[in-house]
Design an enzyme around this catalytic site. Structure first.
Site, mmCIF file in Angstrom:
data_model
loop_
_atom_site.group_PDB
_atom_site.id
_atom_site.type_symbol
_atom_site.label_atom_id
_atom_site.label_comp_id
_atom_site.label_asym_id
_atom_site.label_seq_id
_atom_site.Cartn_x
_atom_site.Cartn_y
_atom_site.Cartn_z
ATOM 1 C CB SER A 142 -0.877 0.032 1.257
ATOM 2 O OG SER A 142 -1.556 1.275 1.363
ATOM 3 C CE1 TYR A 156 -4.081 -2.178 4.865
ATOM 4 C CE2 TYR A 156 -3.259 0.041 4.446
ATOM 5 C CZ TYR A 156 -3.760 -1.169 3.978
ATOM 6 O OH TYR A 156 -3.931 -1.350 2.626
HETATM 7 P P1 NAP Z 1 -11.506 -5.844 -0.074
HETATM 8 O O1 NAP Z 1 -12.361 -5.322 -1.162
HETATM 9 O O2 NAP Z 1 -11.905 -5.700 1.349
HETATM 10 O O3 NAP Z 1 -11.216 -7.406 -0.371
HETATM 11 C C1 NAP Z 1 -10.414 -8.110 0.520
HETATM 12 C C2 NAP Z 1 -10.337 -9.548 0.093
HETATM 13 O O4 NAP Z 1 -9.472 -10.223 1.010
HETATM 14 C C3 NAP Z 1 -11.660 -10.278 0.163
HETATM 15 O O5 NAP Z 1 -11.694 -11.262 -0.842
HETATM 16 C C4 NAP Z 1 -11.624 -10.932 1.545
HETATM 17 O O6 NAP Z 1 -12.421 -12.100 1.631
HETATM 18 C C5 NAP Z 1 -10.171 -11.285 1.636
HETATM 19 N N1 NAP Z 1 -9.684 -11.439 2.994
HETATM 20 C C6 NAP Z 1 -9.768 -10.594 4.030
HETATM 21 N N2 NAP Z 1 -9.190 -11.114 5.117
HETATM 22 C C7 NAP Z 1 -8.729 -12.335 4.741
HETATM 23 C C8 NAP Z 1 -8.060 -13.373 5.408
HETATM 24 N N3 NAP Z 1 -7.728 -13.268 6.710
HETATM 25 N N4 NAP Z 1 -7.752 -14.492 4.721
HETATM 26 C C9 NAP Z 1 -8.077 -14.629 3.410
HETATM 27 N N5 NAP Z 1 -8.722 -13.674 2.726
HETATM 28 C C10 NAP Z 1 -9.042 -12.545 3.388
HETATM 29 O O7 NAP Z 1 -10.039 -5.214 -0.134
HETATM 30 P P2 NAP Z 1 -9.182 -4.590 -1.347
HETATM 31 O O8 NAP Z 1 -9.345 -3.128 -1.296
HETATM 32 O O9 NAP Z 1 -9.438 -5.326 -2.596
HETATM 33 O O10 NAP Z 1 -7.738 -4.919 -0.787
HETATM 34 C C11 NAP Z 1 -6.915 -5.934 -1.342
HETATM 35 C C12 NAP Z 1 -5.490 -5.638 -0.939
HETATM 36 O O11 NAP Z 1 -5.131 -4.339 -1.427
HETATM 37 C C13 NAP Z 1 -5.262 -5.610 0.569
HETATM 38 O O12 NAP Z 1 -4.016 -6.202 0.874
HETATM 39 C C14 NAP Z 1 -5.222 -4.113 0.874
HETATM 40 O O13 NAP Z 1 -4.490 -3.835 2.031
HETATM 41 C C15 NAP Z 1 -4.579 -3.575 -0.374
HETATM 42 N N6 NAP Z 1 -4.809 -2.150 -0.619
HETATM 43 C C16 NAP Z 1 -6.060 -1.674 -0.872
HETATM 44 C C17 NAP Z 1 -6.230 -0.310 -1.073
HETATM 45 C C18 NAP Z 1 -7.581 0.306 -1.350
HETATM 46 O O14 NAP Z 1 -7.704 1.554 -1.331
HETATM 47 N N7 NAP Z 1 -8.621 -0.469 -1.635
HETATM 48 C C19 NAP Z 1 -5.134 0.554 -1.013
HETATM 49 C C20 NAP Z 1 -3.884 0.025 -0.761
HETATM 50 C C21 NAP Z 1 -3.727 -1.325 -0.553
HETATM 51 P P3 NAP Z 1 -13.893 -12.059 2.316
HETATM 52 O O15 NAP Z 1 -14.698 -11.084 1.504
HETATM 53 O O16 NAP Z 1 -14.375 -13.468 2.200
HETATM 54 O O17 NAP Z 1 -13.650 -11.559 3.709
#
Ligand code: NAP
Length: 247
Positions: A142, A156
């Site tokens: 991130s 985080y």
């Molecule tokens: P999201 O929409 O909340 O999706 C998260 C995914 O991870 C879901 O499929 C969830 O499954 C799964 N998950 C959560 N906890 C888990 C666990 N303990 N074991 C296995 N799977 C798990 O999040 P996202 O925004 O796509 O984020 C994906 C990655 O990008 C993360 O690492 C996040 O930190 C990073 N990121 C996101 C952003 C942003 O602005 N969105 C920015 C920087 C970095 P369930 O739905 O079944 O819980």
């Protein structure tokens, strides 16, 4: 046995992980992990199968070492190999200062985002070394790793800083096995993670403050991840790629 490369994606039921699965489907067979939301994982599975991918979905919490074994057993049973790992599963807590955080909160963030990601990468490396023809691991970090996220969720941010350091170290360790290890640092991306952190409007609210004046999409992050996974990035390893609209 499948002839297409095998891509394993953690957290593939939503957001960036689901976007990676859909973008990868024409080129890879897929192992898609989800934590709880089976219906959404099945929807992604239907989409990727519709464009020709063979796909298995597997429930598992990456903070649980036994579940990590279950995830990789599913990959072993279905395909017998892993060529690309998109190490994407991650969580964020509600907005808080350090003085408001307790051990349980920080431990949960680190167990999922750091220890889980490291042990998932370990299992992928074991399989990539065994098959002997290399692979690619893309850790989803991130921009918070650079920004620190004070007054919001520095636990985080610290977890993602650890991921960038882990990426560099592991890339050195396995470069001789032709395994490339990179991180992608998304900025403010339109996914449900913000709502899970108690701020559903965070991306739309903060988007205008980004140099490019908007939040990014999960598909824009997935494009960067799939490029790093591809042979077009064959001389890239140890790098962290910002996908932030300039933030
Ligand atoms: P999201 O929409 O909340 O999706 C998260 C995914 O991870 C879901 O499929 C969830 O499954 C799964 N998950 C959560 N906890 C888990 C666990 N303990 N074991 C296995 N799977 C798990 O999040 P996202 O925004 O796509 O984020 C994906 C990655 O990008 C993360 O690492 C996040 O930190 C990073 N990121 C996101 C952003 C942003 O602005 N969105 C920015 C920087 C970095 P369930 O739905 O079944 O819980």
């Amino acid at each position: 046995m499948s002839q297409r490369p095998i891509c394993l994606i953690t957290g593939a039921s939503a957001g960036i992980g689901a976007a990676c699965a859909r973008l990868a489907a024409p080129d890879y067979d897929l192992v898609l992990n989800y934590r709880a939301n089976r219906a959404d994982a099945e929807a992604v599975q239907r989409d990727v199968e519709a464009v020709g991918a063979t796909c298995v979905i597997v429930k598992g919490d990456v903070s649980n070492p036994e579940d990590i074994q279950t995830i990789f057993q599913a990959a072993d049973d279905a395909f017998g190999r892993v060529d690309v790992l998109i190490n994407n599963a991650g969580i964020v807590g509600t907005s808080a200062k350090l003085t408001e955080m307790d051990h349980a909160r920080i431990a949960q963030i680190m167990n999922v985002n750091v220890i889980g990601a490291m042990l998932v990468a370990k299992e992928a490396v074991i399989r990539m070394q065994a098959k002997g023809d290399g692979g690619a691991i893309i850790n989803v970090s991130s921009a918070a790793a650079r920004l620190g996220s004070g007054n919001q969720y520095l636990d985080y941010a610290a977890s993602k800083g650890a991921i960038d350091t882990f990426t560099k170290g592991l890339s050195d360790e396995v470069a001789g096995d032709n395994i490339r290890v990179m991180s992608v640092r998304p900025g403010i991306i339109l996914t449900d993670i913000h709502g899970k952190g108690g701020e559903p409007d965070r991306a739309t609210r903060m988007g205008p403050n980004v140099p490019m004046k908007r939040a990014g999409t999960a598909e824009e992050v997935a494009e960067a991840i799939l490029w790093l996974a591809s042979s077009k990035a064959s001389y890239v390893t140890g790098s962290a790629l910002d996908v932030t609209g300039g933030r």
